[in-house]
Enzyme design. Structure first.
Site, PDB file in Angstrom:
ATOM      1  CG  HIS A  79      -1.121  -8.623   0.555  1.00 36.68           C
ATOM      2  ND1 HIS A  79      -0.731  -7.323   0.334  1.00 36.68           N
ATOM      3  CD2 HIS A  79      -2.472  -8.606   0.514  1.00 36.68           C
ATOM      4  CE1 HIS A  79      -1.802  -6.564   0.158  1.00 36.68           C
ATOM      5  NE2 HIS A  79      -2.869  -7.317   0.253  1.00 36.68           N
ATOM      6  CE1 TYR A  88      -3.136  -2.949   0.413  1.00 34.55           C
ATOM      7  CE2 TYR A  88      -3.711  -2.135   2.586  1.00 34.55           C
ATOM      8  CZ  TYR A  88      -3.889  -3.029   1.561  1.00 34.55           C
ATOM      9  OH  TYR A  88      -4.842  -4.019   1.683  1.00 34.55           O
TER      10      TYR A  88
END
Length: 298
Positions: free
Chosen positions: A128, A70
């Protein structure tokens, strides 16, 4: 910020329960308390993103969900410090990207995550995506186990893992994640995965709980329920997640929406409401076709 060779943060704070911040907590299988709503930070970057996170912490959220990819771990850490909240009362999370599943790279990446955020530890660190074609997710998981031993993280988790991935982790390491964060919404309720998580004592966390702004928010059935309850469709959907035993991760930049997203504890959906919403499931319920069996994230 010092990275410790041995765990220095293994003593958990008392269960916060339904405390002053307004969001109740649950306890993960490893003993860490965790709120039933997490604030999402995807695409919240820079000063504006940091200020949105500070606002969220100020109105009552006490968990921020981030990721290495991110590119906002620095903003997350700054928001934690600027908020003035006690660090031990917060739950800060980040995630390991697919390109760093190699054991040594994974440990270095976690260290870099800590340096970026200028935090001494993360409460949660996830893999992730499993990236099955690369096939190193067990190696990455072993690195997370080591990171927990070193005190870099307090609880280790995964995202988007399918039953075969979880089975392999258990078989090869004997350690199951505290959380599996998966795409989940009324259009894609993941009944089988939720049942497996319950059996394995893994918390289900819902990413894209509102369907990434698709037609879900205008769905006639949900709209009808919302009108009857004098709530918004967003609140009805988030309450649906809560009553399923899942932890949604809504994101909102405005203080008004942040507060509204938390306001789901003064009403309940009836058994019939839950049955009716179960009929919304559809085969193509994924928002962007990101099937963990084939999707690769780097």
């Amino acid at each position: 910020m010092v990275l410790h060779a041995k765990p220095t943060c293994c003593r958990l704070p008392p269960d916060l329960g339904e405390h002053v911040l307004g969001i109740p907590d649950i306890t993960l299988h490893d003993g860490l308390t965790f709120p039933v709503i997490t604030f999402g930070t995807y695409k919240l970057n820079g000063i504006a993103g940091m200020e949105a996170m500070v606002s969220a912490l100020d109105v009552g959220y006490h968990a921020l969900d981030s990721a290495f990819n991110y590119e906002n771990e620095g903003a997350v850490g700054h928001a934690v410090r600027k908020s003035g909240k006690k660090r031990e009362n917060l739950r800060i999370a980040s995630k390991l990207p697919g390109r760093h599943h190699d054991y040594n790279e994974a440990l270095t990446t976690i260290e870099e995550s800590l340096y970026r955020a200028q935090l001494d530890y993360y409460d949660l660190y996830y893999i992730h995506w499993p990236n099955p074609k690369v096939g190193k997710y067990v190696e990455a998981w072993q690195a997370l186990i080591e990171a927990k031993k070193r005190g870099y993280v307090r609880s280790i988790a995964v995202c988007n893992f399918l039953p075969e991935h979880l089975e392999k982790l258990q078989k090869e390491t004997g350690v199951l994640p505290s959380i599996n964060q998966i795409e989940l919404s009324p259009y894609f309720p993941q009944d089988d995965m939720r049942a497996l998580h319950k059996k394995l004592n893994i918390l289900t966390q819902s990413w894209s709980p509102l369907g990434r702004a698709n037609k879900l928010l205008q769905d006639p059935l949900i709209t009808k329920i919302a009108q009857r309850l004098n709530k918004s469709t967003v609140q009805v959907i988030l309450r649906w997640h809560h009553q399923l035993g899942c932890v949604p991760i809504p994101k909102a930049s405005s203080k008004e929406h942040q507060i509204s997203n938390m306001d789901i504890f003064d009403f309940s959906l009836t058994e019939q409401d839950m049955k009716d919403m179960a009929t919304l499931a559809r085969p193509d319920g994924r928002s962007h076709g990101q099937d963990p069996a084939t999707y690769e994230e780097f």
